[in-house]
Design a protein around this motif. Sequence first.
Motif, short mmCIF file in Angstrom:
data_model
loop_
_atom_site.label_atom_id
_atom_site.label_comp_id
_atom_site.label_asym_id
_atom_site.label_seq_id
_atom_site.Cartn_x
_atom_site.Cartn_y
_atom_site.Cartn_z
N ALA A 17 0.83 -1.21 0.00
CA ALA A 17 0.00 0.00 0.00
C ALA A 17 0.87 1.26 0.00
CB ALA A 17 -0.93 0.00 1.21
N THR A 20 2.32 2.67 -3.39
CA THR A 20 1.45 3.44 -4.29
C THR A 20 1.93 4.88 -4.48
OG1 THR A 20 -0.40 2.06 -3.60
CG2 THR A 20 -0.93 4.08 -4.77
N PRO A 21 2.14 5.65 -3.40
CA PRO A 21 2.61 7.02 -3.63
C PRO A 21 4.01 7.09 -4.21
CG PRO A 21 2.37 6.59 -1.27
CD PRO A 21 1.83 5.41 -2.00
N MET A 23 5.20 4.98 -6.45
CA MET A 23 5.03 4.78 -7.89
C MET A 23 4.53 6.05 -8.57
SD MET A 23 3.49 0.95 -8.33
CE MET A 23 3.39 1.09 -10.11
N ILE A 24 3.65 6.77 -7.89
CA ILE A 24 3.08 7.97 -8.49
C ILE A 24 4.09 9.11 -8.53
CG2 ILE A 24 1.31 9.76 -8.19
CD1 ILE A 24 -0.47 7.48 -6.99
N PRO A 31 -1.75 7.68 -11.52
CA PRO A 31 -2.52 7.11 -10.40
C PRO A 31 -3.54 6.07 -10.84
CG PRO A 31 -2.35 9.49 -10.15
CD PRO A 31 -1.78 9.15 -11.50
N ALA A 34 -1.24 3.01 -10.87
CA ALA A 34 -0.56 2.69 -9.62
C ALA A 34 -1.52 2.26 -8.52
CB ALA A 34 0.26 3.90 -9.15
N VAL A 35 -2.63 2.96 -8.39
CA VAL A 35 -3.56 2.65 -7.29
C VAL A 35 -4.15 1.25 -7.42
CG1 VAL A 35 -5.75 3.33 -6.22
CG2 VAL A 35 -4.04 5.07 -6.77
N CYS A 38 -1.07 -1.52 -6.97
CA CYS A 38 -0.50 -1.65 -5.63
C CYS A 38 -1.55 -2.01 -4.58
CB CYS A 38 0.21 -0.37 -5.24
SG CYS A 38 1.68 -0.07 -6.21
N LEU A 39 -2.66 -1.28 -4.59
CA LEU A 39 -3.70 -1.58 -3.61
C LEU A 39 -4.37 -2.91 -3.90
CD1 LEU A 39 -5.26 1.93 -2.94
CD2 LEU A 39 -3.42 0.74 -1.73
N LEU A 71 6.92 -5.70 -9.26
CA LEU A 71 6.87 -4.24 -9.14
C LEU A 71 8.26 -3.63 -9.24
CD1 LEU A 71 4.22 -3.59 -6.34
CD2 LEU A 71 4.03 -3.09 -8.77
#
Length: 114
Positions: A17, A20-21, A23-24, A31, A34-35, A38-39, A71
Motif C-alpha cells: 500500500a 502506491t505514492p 510509484m506515483i 494514479p 498505480a492505485v 498496488c492496492l 513491481l
Amino acid sequence: MRSLASIVLAFESIVLALVTPVMISVADIRPAIAVPVCLGLALLAIVSAGLLRFQAGYVLGSVVQVGAVGLGFVVSVMFVLGAFFAAFWVAAIVLGRRIEVAKKAHEAHEAPSS
C-alpha cells in the motif's frame, strides 16, 4: 505455519500500500495504474492471509510474492523488498511445516504415557 505466513502477508500488504505514492511521485506512473495495481496486491495479500486455512491461500500468497517482485520493474527498490518478502514467505512455510511436524511428534510422544 498459518500464523507465520499471515504475519508475512500482513506486513507485506502495508508495504504494498505504501508503494502506491512512490510509484506515483518517484516513478511517474499515473494514479489510474498505480492505485489499482498496488492496492490490488495489498488487498490480495490480506485476502490470501484470510484464506490460509485452505491451499488456495498459499497459492494466492505466492502470487502476491511474484507481484511484489514484479513491481521492481517499475520501482527498482521493490526488487529488493519483494525478494525479502518472498524469502520470508518461503521461510514461514518451511519453518511452519517443521513446527507442525515437531508438534505432532511431541503430541504422539506424550499421548501413550498419559
